[in-house]
Design a protein around this motif. Structure first.
Motif, mmCIF file in Angstrom:
data_model
loop_
_atom_site.group_PDB
_atom_site.id
_atom_site.type_symbol
_atom_site.label_atom_id
_atom_site.label_comp_id
_atom_site.label_asym_id
_atom_site.label_seq_id
_atom_site.Cartn_x
_atom_site.Cartn_y
_atom_site.Cartn_z
ATOM 1 N N PHE A 1 -64.029 46.900 70.016
ATOM 2 C CA PHE A 1 -64.043 46.295 68.694
ATOM 3 C C PHE A 1 -64.587 44.872 68.778
ATOM 4 N N VAL B 1 -60.200 40.734 64.311
ATOM 5 C CA VAL B 1 -61.091 41.887 64.296
ATOM 6 C C VAL B 1 -61.074 42.427 62.872
ATOM 7 N N PRO C 1 -62.174 48.878 61.593
ATOM 8 C CA PRO C 1 -62.701 48.017 62.670
ATOM 9 C C PRO C 1 -64.115 48.445 63.057
#
Length: 379
Positions: A242, A258, A322
């Motif tokens: 991510f 994130v 994400p």
């Protein structure tokens, strides 16, 4: 005792830098597996050890003897290739003893060596057959037997199982591991198959762009990859990465944002120079992601795109908020979740995915792992 040692080995091809400052020590009796993407230099390195490629600079020793400039036949090695390279007009026994025959060894010695190798590989009943009468697995055993009869100091294997079907590859992995245990010889093995590397190796050597990225036991490399490349290369399905950004730095603690996840707090970060705004990556292996309403340190909503039912496990490909980076660092929202056993889901179903930060990795701006080491075996 050192069996093979490479010191500052370099290899150039007309301006192409194939091997870069290779330093590797292999102990006697080890089973070393070299892995890496296509073009990383693993086969070139194996051929360099064999003497089929000359080094541009550096030294190579086998059992303490400098063999850098010696011919392949004088190095005390035997090599098994991807292709069986058997003589079709010779019997199995003649193929296995051919190297000793060319060395003008006594007939009795050749027969004894062939008999011993055939017994080890359980192909005694095949000795009078021609290669065309054998299955692929039997032909590969003959090629290995030809190497055994020479009683080499080091065995070299260049993707020897890639021509076999899945069932035979599994069988031959077991047989090669058993052979290694019986002979106690040093074996160096090149493969692109991660399962072969993880199941057979004493230590794995991960190469990338002609350089060694990391060396270690299979479980140690899997649990503690040194950087983003090794983390992404070892493991199938591949680790999820991510895109993140550092928002606070305080001693050994950093906060990372994130998109689509709550703020992540990482502690005991390695002593590296980090600044607010630095781009980082957060990695989580598919088997460490959970579904359902279990409480985790981080969770997000996702929708199932594809389900793979593999019997012993279920793999979900889900679209979540994400942003995931692929090998080319392009953005995608496809996240892989690996669940034990058969789990009843359907395509298009909404699920909640969560994970614990203790299972996550943080990779710095330079790609190096900066989270604390993890236990090689975890529950």
């Amino acid at each position: 005792m050192k069996s093979v040692e490479l010191t500052n080995v370099e290899k150039h091809y007309s301006g192409f830098h194939a091997l870069k400052d290779i330093n590797l020590t292999i102990e006697k009796g080890e089973f070393i597996v070299m892995v890496g993407p296509s073009g990383c230099g693993k086969s070139t390195l194996l051929k360099t050890i064999a003497g089929l490629e000359t080094v541009t600079s550096g030294t190579l020793t086998i059992n303490g003897r400098d063999v850098t400039k010696e011919e392949p036949g004088d190095r005390g090695i035997a090599m098994v290739f991807q292709s069986y390279a058997l003589y079709p007009h010779m019997t199995v026994g003649e193929n296995m003893g051919f190297g000793l025959k060319m060395a003008k060894r006594p007939r009795a010695e050749i027969d004894a060596a062939v008999k011993r190798a055939a017994e080890i590989l359980r192909i005694t009943e095949q000795l009078d057959k021609r290669p065309k009468q054998l299955s692929g697995g039997q032909r590969q055993r003959v090629a290995i037997g030809r190497a055994i009869t020479r009683s080499p100091e080091v065995f070299l294997f260049d993707e020897p199982l890639s021509n076999l079907d899945a069932a035979l590859r599994t069988q031959m992995r077991v047989e090669l591991s058993t052979l290694h245990a019986e002979l106690g010889s040093t074996m160096i093995y090149v493969t692109h198959d991660q399962v072969e590397a993880m199941t057979m190796a004493s230590r794995i050597v991960v190469l990338n762009k002609g350089a060694i990225e990391q060396v270690g036991s299979p479980l140690e490399l899997y649990a503690n990859p040194i950087n983003h490349f090794v983390a992404g290369f070892l493991g199938a399905p591949r680790m999820n990465f991510f895109e993140g950004r550092i928002v606070t730095v305080s001693g050994g603690r950093v906060s990372v944002t994130v998109e689509g996840l709550p703020e992540l707090q990482f502690a005991d970060i390695a002593d590296v120079k980090l600044s607010v705004g630095d781009k980082v990556k957060v990695g989580v292996r598919p088997e460490r992601l959970k579904t359902g309403e279990q409480t985790g340190d981080a969770s997000f909503d996702a929708k199932i795109r594809l389900i793979e039912h593999l019997g012993r496990e279920t793999i979900l490909h889900v679209d979540g908020s994400p942003v995931v980076t692929t090998g080319s660092d392009t953005g995608t929202q496809n996240i892989t979740v690996q669940l034990g056993d058969v789990v009843a889901f359907s395509n298009g179903q909404s699920v909640k995915v969560n994970f614990d930060l203790s299972d996550a990795y943080l990779f710095g701006p330079d790609g190096k792992t900066i989270t604390p080491a993890k236990a090689a075996t975890r529950t």
